[in-house]
Design an enzyme around this catalytic site. Sequence first.
Site, mmCIF file in Angstrom:
data_model
loop_
_atom_site.group_PDB
_atom_site.id
_atom_site.type_symbol
_atom_site.label_atom_id
_atom_site.label_comp_id
_atom_site.label_asym_id
_atom_site.label_seq_id
_atom_site.Cartn_x
_atom_site.Cartn_y
_atom_site.Cartn_z
ATOM 1 N N TYR A 160 18.407 1.997 79.630
ATOM 2 C CA TYR A 160 17.442 3.058 79.292
ATOM 3 C C TYR A 160 16.408 2.533 78.289
ATOM 4 O O TYR A 160 15.258 2.965 78.271
ATOM 5 C CB TYR A 160 18.175 4.292 78.767
ATOM 6 C CG TYR A 160 17.360 5.560 78.860
ATOM 7 C CD1 TYR A 160 16.894 6.019 80.087
ATOM 8 C CD2 TYR A 160 17.058 6.298 77.718
ATOM 9 C CE1 TYR A 160 16.139 7.182 80.174
ATOM 10 C CE2 TYR A 160 16.306 7.460 77.797
ATOM 11 C CZ TYR A 160 15.858 7.905 79.027
ATOM 12 O OH TYR A 160 15.116 9.060 79.106
ATOM 13 N N LYS A 167 12.275 8.691 73.633
ATOM 14 C CA LYS A 167 12.868 10.040 73.610
ATOM 15 C C LYS A 167 13.293 10.422 72.192
ATOM 16 O O LYS A 167 13.224 11.596 71.821
ATOM 17 C CB LYS A 167 14.066 10.118 74.565
ATOM 18 C CG LYS A 167 13.715 10.034 76.054
ATOM 19 C CD LYS A 167 12.783 11.112 76.539
ATOM 20 C CE LYS A 167 12.745 11.202 78.057
ATOM 21 N NZ LYS A 167 11.622 12.029 78.539
HETATM 22 N N1 LIG Z 1 15.962 12.558 86.059
HETATM 23 C C1 LIG Z 1 16.722 12.489 84.998
HETATM 24 O O1 LIG Z 1 17.868 12.054 85.092
HETATM 25 C C2 LIG Z 1 16.214 12.954 83.646
HETATM 26 C C3 LIG Z 1 17.141 13.243 82.638
HETATM 27 C C4 LIG Z 1 16.671 13.672 81.390
HETATM 28 C C5 LIG Z 1 15.304 13.784 81.171
HETATM 29 N N2 LIG Z 1 14.426 13.497 82.176
HETATM 30 C C6 LIG Z 1 12.982 13.632 81.898
HETATM 31 O O2 LIG Z 1 12.452 14.668 82.698
HETATM 32 C C7 LIG Z 1 11.052 14.478 82.805
HETATM 33 C C8 LIG Z 1 10.658 14.672 84.269
HETATM 34 O O3 LIG Z 1 11.147 13.607 85.057
HETATM 35 P P1 LIG Z 1 11.879 13.792 86.466
HETATM 36 O O4 LIG Z 1 13.210 13.171 86.340
HETATM 37 O O5 LIG Z 1 11.734 15.170 86.938
HETATM 38 O O6 LIG Z 1 11.073 12.775 87.409
HETATM 39 P P2 LIG Z 1 9.734 12.940 88.261
HETATM 40 O O7 LIG Z 1 9.400 11.543 88.700
HETATM 41 O O8 LIG Z 1 9.894 13.958 89.306
HETATM 42 O O9 LIG Z 1 8.680 13.451 87.190
HETATM 43 C C9 LIG Z 1 8.035 12.598 86.277
HETATM 44 C C10 LIG Z 1 6.603 13.092 86.202
HETATM 45 O O10 LIG Z 1 5.877 12.375 85.200
HETATM 46 C C11 LIG Z 1 4.552 12.300 85.669
HETATM 47 N N3 LIG Z 1 3.796 11.274 84.964
HETATM 48 C C12 LIG Z 1 4.146 9.979 84.721
HETATM 49 N N4 LIG Z 1 3.120 9.337 84.107
HETATM 50 C C13 LIG Z 1 2.127 10.254 83.953
HETATM 51 C C14 LIG Z 1 0.807 10.216 83.417
HETATM 52 N N5 LIG Z 1 0.291 9.084 82.914
HETATM 53 N N6 LIG Z 1 0.064 11.346 83.434
HETATM 54 C C15 LIG Z 1 0.554 12.497 83.961
HETATM 55 N N7 LIG Z 1 1.790 12.602 84.491
HETATM 56 C C16 LIG Z 1 2.555 11.492 84.488
HETATM 57 C C17 LIG Z 1 4.707 11.984 87.149
HETATM 58 O O11 LIG Z 1 3.531 12.248 87.864
HETATM 59 C C18 LIG Z 1 5.848 12.901 87.536
HETATM 60 O O12 LIG Z 1 5.373 14.141 87.978
HETATM 61 C C19 LIG Z 1 10.752 13.100 82.226
HETATM 62 O O13 LIG Z 1 10.313 13.250 80.897
HETATM 63 C C20 LIG Z 1 12.115 12.443 82.242
HETATM 64 O O14 LIG Z 1 12.225 11.420 81.267
HETATM 65 C C21 LIG Z 1 14.856 13.091 83.411
#
Ligand SMILES: NC(=O)c1ccc[n+]([C@@H]2O[C@H](COP(=O)([O-])OP(=O)(O)OC[C@H]3O[C@@H](n4cnc5c(N)ncnc54)[C@H](O)[C@@H]3O)[C@@H](O)[C@H]2O)c1
Length: 283
Positions: A160, A167
Amino acid sequence: MGLMQGNLMNGKRGLIMGVANDHSIAWGIAKTLAAQGAELAFTYQGEALGRRVRPLAESLGSDTLISCDVEDLDSVDAVFAALKEKWGSIDFLVHAIGFSDKNELKGRYADTTRANFTRTMVISCFSFTELAKRAAAIMPNGGSVITLTYGGSTRVMPNYNVMGVAKAALEASVRYLAADYGPQGIRVNAISAGPIRTLAGAGIADARLMFNYQKRNAPLRRTVTIDEVGGSALYLLSDLSSGVTGEVHFVDSGYNIISMPHPDALKTIEDAEERAAGEVAAE
Ligand SMILES: NC(=O)c1ccc[n+]([C@@H]2O[C@H](COP(=O)([O-])OP(=O)(O)OC[C@H]3O[C@@H](n4cnc5c(N)ncnc54)[C@H](O)[C@@H]3O)[C@@H](O)[C@H]2O)c1
């Protein structure tokens, strides 16, 4: 189970940032809010994703879809100018945006480059501060703002790496922003989700192992769904949580409370080790 219909978000308008497809956490949140009467606007990053997000937004009755890349501040300003013109004010913001170079989401954190450290921090952490500030400027009646984080912020999760550092800074930002905007009646919180199979999640090396480890070792013995994250987001964005700000709320099947894995899970590992040792001895 279908989404719970209700009116907890009746009369509330807000912006959802971070839908890439129907696996996105932001999509789980959007569906849940819409089922409770919220009026939604969406942003998308680039036209390729836009083509996917448009039908999703339309399916929830939203006609407000704006292009935004948080690395481009002009595009960020344009989003809030458009919302101000359309609605005058908003009630909530969902920030579900994260990015880091895939090549650095494996191996050692120590090998992170300065360029990727900076980019990861700007997109995954500081964008939240920039967006919250612009959202607050069009929240004259108070509001609620959330972001998405992960437990790799406080405890080491293999691969990570720099995302964990980003984060940690994001969670600290939640507390500072909560203090800054509290006097205006604007609440700022984070949801710390367990691993979910999404586009961003797949960028982390050995994501499948993380996912399966959580399944074996979390108190609920499973991972969480985007709809479950949506349920907690509904709480944090509605008046149900009117006394709550500056929190990091876990939606992770309880994984964060565990120290040592359950003996049943360990037995699987020990059995495998014994089998492997037996095979070596037999050679
Ligand atoms: N999937 C997991 O296991 C998990 C767990 C905990 C937290 N998260 C967090 O949840 C959030 C959403 O991620 P997700 O897992 O739904 O994946 P996802 O890939 O569906 O979403 C990530 C989003 O970030 C956007 N993004 C990235 N760079 C960008 C930029 N420069 N400008 C605008 N948008 C941008 C992408 O377009 C995408 O829509 C993130 O912050 C991720 O770290 C995810």
